[in-house]
Design a protein around this motif. Structure first.
Motif, short mmCIF file in Angstrom:
data_model
loop_
_atom_site.label_atom_id
_atom_site.label_comp_id
_atom_site.label_asym_id
_atom_site.label_seq_id
_atom_site.Cartn_x
_atom_site.Cartn_y
_atom_site.Cartn_z
N ASP A 40 35.85 43.76 51.74
CA ASP A 40 35.30 42.71 52.61
C ASP A 40 35.42 41.33 51.97
N HIS A 41 35.10 41.24 50.69
CA HIS A 41 35.13 39.95 50.00
C HIS A 41 36.55 39.46 49.74
N PHE A 42 37.46 40.38 49.47
CA PHE A 42 38.83 39.98 49.19
C PHE A 42 39.62 39.74 50.48
N ASP A 43 39.38 40.55 51.52
CA ASP A 43 40.09 40.37 52.79
C ASP A 43 39.70 39.06 53.47
N SER A 44 38.45 38.70 53.39
CA SER A 44 38.00 37.47 54.03
C SER A 44 38.41 36.24 53.22
N LYS A 45 38.92 36.46 52.06
CA LYS A 45 39.33 35.39 51.15
C LYS A 45 38.15 34.55 50.68
N ALA A 46 36.93 35.06 50.85
CA ALA A 46 35.74 34.30 50.46
C ALA A 46 35.73 34.03 48.95
N LEU A 47 35.91 35.07 48.17
CA LEU A 47 35.87 34.91 46.71
C LEU A 47 37.03 34.04 46.22
N PRO A 48 38.28 34.33 46.60
CA PRO A 48 39.37 33.46 46.14
C PRO A 48 39.21 32.00 46.59
N ALA A 49 38.69 31.78 47.79
CA ALA A 49 38.50 30.41 48.28
C ALA A 49 37.47 29.67 47.46
#
Length: 74
Positions: A40-49
């Motif tokens: 969920d965190h990697f697919d939404s790009k939340a953490l990388p963003a």
């Protein structure tokens, strides 16, 4: 799993943790990024963003961890 619990806690805190913590979470979570709550965190790009937007706060060891996570296992 402790890494998934850490990711959920940091996400619930709206990613307001130090960017060093986010970089380490990215490093630890990259191999698990296709499963469970990490997905969920990697697919939404939340953490990388979040890491990208605060990149000026990173130092050498943090960058090395990020590069290792992006490179993947050999």
């Amino acid at each position: 799993m402790p890494c998934q619990r850490a990711a959920s806690t940091i996400a619930a805190n709206k990613w307001r943790n130090p960017v060093k913590s986010l970089a380490r979470l990215f490093w630890l979570g990259a191999p698990l990024s296709k499963e469970g709550s990490f997905k969920d965190h990697f697919d939404s790009k939340a953490l990388p963003a979040q890491i990208r937007s605060r990149q000026h706060e990173l130092d050498g060891p943090d960058l090395a961890l990020l590069l290792a996570a992006m490179k993947g296992p050999k």
